[in-house]
Design a protein around this motif. Sequence first.
Motif, PDB file in Angstrom:
ATOM      1  N   SER A 151      20.159 -55.770 -30.061  1.00 47.40           N
ATOM      2  CA  SER A 151      19.452 -55.162 -28.949  1.00 47.40           C
ATOM      3  C   SER A 151      19.177 -53.674 -29.205  1.00 47.40           C
ATOM      4  O   SER A 151      18.062 -53.182 -29.005  1.00 47.40           O
ATOM      5  CB  SER A 151      20.290 -55.367 -27.690  1.00 47.40           C
ATOM      6  OG  SER A 151      19.888 -54.486 -26.700  1.00 47.40           O
ATOM      7  N   LYS A 155      20.010 -57.918 -21.437  1.00 48.29           N
ATOM      8  CA  LYS A 155      19.257 -56.853 -20.775  1.00 48.29           C
ATOM      9  C   LYS A 155      19.285 -56.971 -19.268  1.00 48.29           C
ATOM     10  O   LYS A 155      19.390 -55.972 -18.568  1.00 48.29           O
ATOM     11  CB  LYS A 155      17.821 -56.842 -21.270  1.00 48.29           C
ATOM     12  CG  LYS A 155      17.720 -56.005 -22.521  1.00 48.29           C
ATOM     13  CD  LYS A 155      16.351 -56.061 -23.124  1.00 48.29           C
ATOM     14  CE  LYS A 155      16.470 -55.801 -24.614  1.00 48.29           C
ATOM     15  NZ  LYS A 155      15.483 -56.506 -25.392  1.00 48.29           N
ATOM     16  N   THR A 156      19.181 -58.187 -18.762  1.00 55.52           N
ATOM     17  CA  THR A 156      19.207 -58.300 -17.304  1.00 55.52           C
ATOM     18  C   THR A 156      20.586 -57.950 -16.770  1.00 55.52           C
ATOM     19  O   THR A 156      20.734 -57.519 -15.645  1.00 55.52           O
ATOM     20  CB  THR A 156      18.811 -59.714 -16.828  1.00 55.52           C
ATOM     21  OG1 THR A 156      19.534 -60.650 -17.618  1.00 55.52           O
ATOM     22  CG2 THR A 156      17.333 -59.951 -16.959  1.00 55.52           C
ATOM     23  N   LYS A 161      22.424 -55.536 -17.903  1.00 49.81           N
ATOM     24  CA  LYS A 161      22.692 -54.111 -18.011  1.00 49.81           C
ATOM     25  C   LYS A 161      21.525 -53.291 -17.481  1.00 49.81           C
ATOM     26  O   LYS A 161      20.462 -53.786 -17.194  1.00 49.81           O
ATOM     27  CB  LYS A 161      22.954 -53.753 -19.470  1.00 49.81           C
ATOM     28  CG  LYS A 161      24.219 -54.364 -20.012  1.00 49.81           C
ATOM     29  CD  LYS A 161      25.438 -53.821 -19.323  1.00 49.81           C
ATOM     30  CE  LYS A 161      26.524 -54.878 -19.225  1.00 49.81           C
ATOM     31  NZ  LYS A 161      27.547 -54.590 -18.279  1.00 49.81           N
ATOM     32  N   PHE A 182      27.507 -50.922 -23.404  1.00 47.66           N
ATOM     33  CA  PHE A 182      27.706 -52.346 -23.201  1.00 47.66           C
ATOM     34  C   PHE A 182      29.182 -52.599 -23.014  1.00 47.66           C
ATOM     35  O   PHE A 182      30.002 -52.073 -23.745  1.00 47.66           O
ATOM     36  CB  PHE A 182      27.211 -53.131 -24.413  1.00 47.66           C
ATOM     37  CG  PHE A 182      25.750 -52.986 -24.641  1.00 47.66           C
ATOM     38  CD1 PHE A 182      24.859 -53.813 -23.986  1.00 47.66           C
ATOM     39  CD2 PHE A 182      25.268 -52.010 -25.494  1.00 47.66           C
ATOM     40  CE1 PHE A 182      23.499 -53.666 -24.195  1.00 47.66           C
ATOM     41  CE2 PHE A 182      23.916 -51.865 -25.692  1.00 47.66           C
ATOM     42  CZ  PHE A 182      23.028 -52.692 -25.038  1.00 47.66           C
ATOM     43  N   TYR A 189      24.818 -59.330 -30.865  1.00 49.07           N
ATOM     44  CA  TYR A 189      23.730 -59.159 -29.902  1.00 49.07           C
ATOM     45  C   TYR A 189      23.605 -57.718 -29.411  1.00 49.07           C
ATOM     46  O   TYR A 189      22.516 -57.238 -29.117  1.00 49.07           O
ATOM     47  CB  TYR A 189      23.855 -60.150 -28.750  1.00 49.07           C
ATOM     48  CG  TYR A 189      23.317 -61.504 -29.155  1.00 49.07           C
ATOM     49  CD1 TYR A 189      21.980 -61.627 -29.530  1.00 49.07           C
ATOM     50  CD2 TYR A 189      24.132 -62.621 -29.232  1.00 49.07           C
ATOM     51  CE1 TYR A 189      21.465 -62.844 -29.952  1.00 49.07           C
ATOM     52  CE2 TYR A 189      23.628 -63.843 -29.652  1.00 49.07           C
ATOM     53  CZ  TYR A 189      22.293 -63.951 -30.017  1.00 49.07           C
ATOM     54  OH  TYR A 189      21.775 -65.137 -30.437  1.00 49.07           O
ATOM     55  N   LEU A 245      19.164 -62.083 -25.849  1.00 49.41           N
ATOM     56  CA  LEU A 245      18.827 -60.674 -25.638  1.00 49.41           C
ATOM     57  C   LEU A 245      18.371 -60.438 -24.204  1.00 49.41           C
ATOM     58  O   LEU A 245      18.701 -59.430 -23.597  1.00 49.41           O
ATOM     59  CB  LEU A 245      17.734 -60.238 -26.607  1.00 49.41           C
ATOM     60  CG  LEU A 245      18.201 -59.976 -28.037  1.00 49.41           C
ATOM     61  CD1 LEU A 245      17.020 -59.679 -28.937  1.00 49.41           C
ATOM     62  CD2 LEU A 245      19.191 -58.817 -28.072  1.00 49.41           C
ATOM     63  N   ARG A 246      17.604 -61.379 -23.702  1.00 54.05           N
ATOM     64  CA  ARG A 246      17.133 -61.235 -22.331  1.00 54.05           C
ATOM     65  C   ARG A 246      18.316 -61.213 -21.364  1.00 54.05           C
ATOM     66  O   ARG A 246      18.369 -60.415 -20.443  1.00 54.05           O
ATOM     67  CB  ARG A 246      16.174 -62.377 -21.982  1.00 54.05           C
ATOM     68  CG  ARG A 246      14.927 -61.880 -21.244  1.00 54.05           C
ATOM     69  CD  ARG A 246      13.900 -62.983 -21.107  1.00 54.05           C
ATOM     70  NE  ARG A 246      13.370 -63.422 -22.389  1.00 54.05           N
ATOM     71  CZ  ARG A 246      13.260 -64.711 -22.754  1.00 54.05           C
ATOM     72  NH1 ARG A 246      13.667 -65.679 -21.953  1.00 54.05           N
ATOM     73  NH2 ARG A 246      12.744 -65.017 -23.926  1.00 54.05           N
ATOM     74  N   ASN A 295      18.581 -50.384 -17.724  1.00 52.65           N
ATOM     75  CA  ASN A 295      17.556 -50.228 -18.732  1.00 52.65           C
ATOM     76  C   ASN A 295      17.969 -49.156 -19.727  1.00 52.65           C
ATOM     77  O   ASN A 295      17.913 -47.962 -19.463  1.00 52.65           O
ATOM     78  CB  ASN A 295      16.238 -49.844 -18.077  1.00 52.65           C
ATOM     79  CG  ASN A 295      15.164 -49.655 -19.123  1.00 52.65           C
ATOM     80  OD1 ASN A 295      15.371 -49.994 -20.290  1.00 52.65           O
ATOM     81  ND2 ASN A 295      14.037 -49.119 -18.724  1.00 52.65           N
ATOM     82  N   TRP A 296      18.393 -49.634 -20.872  1.00 52.27           N
ATOM     83  CA  TRP A 296      18.889 -48.681 -21.862  1.00 52.27           C
ATOM     84  C   TRP A 296      17.792 -48.270 -22.831  1.00 52.27           C
ATOM     85  O   TRP A 296      18.013 -47.485 -23.732  1.00 52.27           O
ATOM     86  CB  TRP A 296      20.062 -49.271 -22.622  1.00 52.27           C
ATOM     87  CG  TRP A 296      21.244 -49.288 -21.748  1.00 52.27           C
ATOM     88  CD1 TRP A 296      21.587 -50.279 -20.875  1.00 52.27           C
ATOM     89  CD2 TRP A 296      22.183 -48.244 -21.564  1.00 52.27           C
ATOM     90  NE1 TRP A 296      22.696 -49.907 -20.177  1.00 52.27           N
ATOM     91  CE2 TRP A 296      23.075 -48.672 -20.583  1.00 52.27           C
ATOM     92  CE3 TRP A 296      22.351 -46.986 -22.157  1.00 52.27           C
ATOM     93  CZ2 TRP A 296      24.132 -47.877 -20.160  1.00 52.27           C
ATOM     94  CZ3 TRP A 296      23.402 -46.215 -21.735  1.00 52.27           C
ATOM     95  CH2 TRP A 296      24.281 -46.669 -20.748  1.00 52.27           C
ATOM     96  N   GLY A 297      16.629 -48.810 -22.615  1.00 49.00           N
ATOM     97  CA  GLY A 297      15.554 -48.565 -23.563  1.00 49.00           C
ATOM     98  C   GLY A 297      15.125 -47.114 -23.635  1.00 49.00           C
ATOM     99  O   GLY A 297      14.613 -46.657 -24.642  1.00 49.00           O
ATOM    100  N   GLN A 334      15.398 -51.945 -29.893  1.00 46.79           N
ATOM    101  CA  GLN A 334      14.919 -50.797 -29.130  1.00 46.79           C
ATOM    102  C   GLN A 334      14.430 -49.687 -30.058  1.00 46.79           C
ATOM    103  O   GLN A 334      13.392 -49.082 -29.834  1.00 46.79           O
ATOM    104  CB  GLN A 334      16.049 -50.197 -28.285  1.00 46.79           C
ATOM    105  CG  GLN A 334      16.386 -50.940 -27.036  1.00 46.79           C
ATOM    106  CD  GLN A 334      15.206 -51.038 -26.114  1.00 46.79           C
ATOM    107  OE1 GLN A 334      14.304 -50.208 -26.139  1.00 46.79           O
ATOM    108  NE2 GLN A 334      15.194 -52.080 -25.314  1.00 46.79           N
TER     109      GLN A 334
END
Length: 698
Positions: free
Chosen positions: A233, A688-689, A691, A641, A229, A684-685, A693-695, A237
């Motif tokens: 992720s 993301k929640t 961590k 992560f 995962y 994935l959601r 915002n790594w985008g 991105q």
Amino acid sequence: MDFSMQDIKYLPGVGPKKAELFAKELGIRSVEDLLRHYPYKYVDRSRFYYLHEININMPFIQVKGHILKFEKIGEGHNMRLSAIFTDGKETIELVWFKGIKFVIEKYKTGIEYVIFGKPAFFNGKYNIVHPDIELISQLPPAEMMGLQPYYNTTEKMKSGFLNSKIVQKIILPLVQNLKNGVPESLPAHILKRFALMNLTDSLINVHFPKNANALNKARQRLKFEELFYIQLSILQQTKWREQNFKGFIFSRIGDNFNAFFKTYLPFELTGAQKKVLREIRIDVGSGKQMNRLLQGDVGSGKTLVALMAMLMAIDNGYQATLMAPTEILANQHFETIREFLGDMGVNVALLTGSTRPKVREVLHEKLRSGELNILIGTHALIEEVVQYANLGLVVIDEQHRFGVEQRSKLWKKNVQPPHILVMTATPIPRTLAMTLYGDLSVSVIDELPPGRKPIQTFHYYQSKRQSLNQFIAKQVQAGRQIYIVYPLIQESEKMDLQDLENGYNYICETFPGYKVCKVHGKLKAAEKDFQMQKFVTGEAQIMVATTVIEVGVNVPNASVMIIENAERFGLSQLHQLRGRVGRGADQSYCILLTGFKLAAETRKRMDILVRTNDGFEISEADLQLRGPGDLEGTMQSGLPFELKIANLAQDGKMLEIARRVAMEILDEDPQLQKPENHIMNVQLRKLKTNKLNWGVIS
Ligand code: ADP
Ligand code: MG
């Protein structure tokens, strides 16, 4: 049942106080978080021992028997409670220093107990300090009596009555209830393809293993899931970014590049440099934004590659910047690049924290107008309100010293992001790079410029100082220069280590004929430059320094690196320091000085350095010896992560497989819309929640 929505507060044995501790200390809020709080070790309780079997090498033992008598020994603070426990044949002493009243009230003589603990040898006999004691009838169910889980807790948790044992008691009923099944988190096709254990069984067995084999399978599955995962992720991105941001296209190789290559370049490029330049060329011509990590050992010639990439940008009408982690390094890059470019007519400027406001203003103006082609500097490049006419390429040197946040700043600065080339001299093991910078393509310069003689490294005990001094004298007489690095600036009462100030005096006394300069982090910038300059010009033959010289300094005539108390430094750091020599044509040496008594692991570190100059081998070894959490420098901002169960030093193979599978899936189904892939969106959601915002990270 959605465990991710279920608050642990309402679980038996938890309540608001403990729930808060869980949340504050470990970020555990939901039942799912708790189930995903995996044990960090297991102790085998499948076997009962007899007291006559005890030896000092045993980690933990459990014995059935009863207590013969209690005795309080000593007074007040020094009071301890001693009990004599027997298995029917032999006896052993049990000892408590705390909770004495509680123990006396709770445990009685003559009753059948199981004791569990680590035996120690004291005053000629064995004892067990603070053993676990349980009634035989209260032992956990037989199925749980094999490998007992141990959970990470913090000091605060322990003082709030949340130790490993209690965590185990809270988790036990949860796991017993799992038998009805939890929703699977990996798609069926992956489970099948890799014959992975399902989630329900994995959770049961990771907490309360049926046997070693089941535990192993459970851990394999959970590790795979974790790595998969993370990769999914990161790769998603990357795809998203590729679709949403076009890259500037450097379509041609133009006058600057060609003139430099044909006329100004003082030597042949190495094969590796050429290869990397080709890779960069393809990236910047592709229409996609480049995000490339350039790994190359110290002295492999990364700066030159960076410069030539910057010339590509300039030839296509763009500006370029080169960002360094320290002012010294920025200065040096500036000098080097100016020298390389000679009278080519490329406009290069330097911007650091100490650039004067007047100069800065002019600089900003030239940058905005596009007159300036290359800007070299430190963080000032991104911290300041610096505006470019058309920034096409950003090179970041010694990337590991830049926090991830800083890179993301750079990214946000532009609607159309520039190409990014990140250079690092700390070779990051592949596995780590894939997790840290999974969205970067990686280039490697795996070849040193010709004519370099490999540095010879020796490990000496400090007792060899006399012969070392002779060696220093010989080298200086041959015209070479010498670095001596100390772990401390000043003498410390707490640590018995060599320090720079004493070392400086010693060297000056021992070599009255030589000039010695002194560089450390507490000097004012101007003084540091002044001292450094003495060494660069050759006026000083010996430089005593702290690790501030780790990056940056380039004095090809320096051929000896002596490191005092080398045992105090990590592998990568030692390798970096060593990289300060071996930059010229002469044979170079690195001397690692240590005390005589060394821990086995330290000895291993020294051996590795003596054996090899290969930065990749060294950083792999570093990862093995220390674990990724410690890997120097790279970790300053932590892994993007948190890894709960996978271990980068051990699970490299699995990481690669996980990455490949993630790539295959995204290639076929970029939005994860196929029914069989739906399940992945949910995971994935969650990731993301959990961590930041790594985008936006480049
Ligand atoms: P890095 O930044 O990778 O540690 P540098 O770029 O500082 O290495 O290069 C180290 C030294 O090698 C510099 O003095 C540089 O001029 C020189 N150098 C770079 N490429 C070559 C080459 N192809 N042939 C000979 N010398 C080179
Ligand atoms: Mg460099």
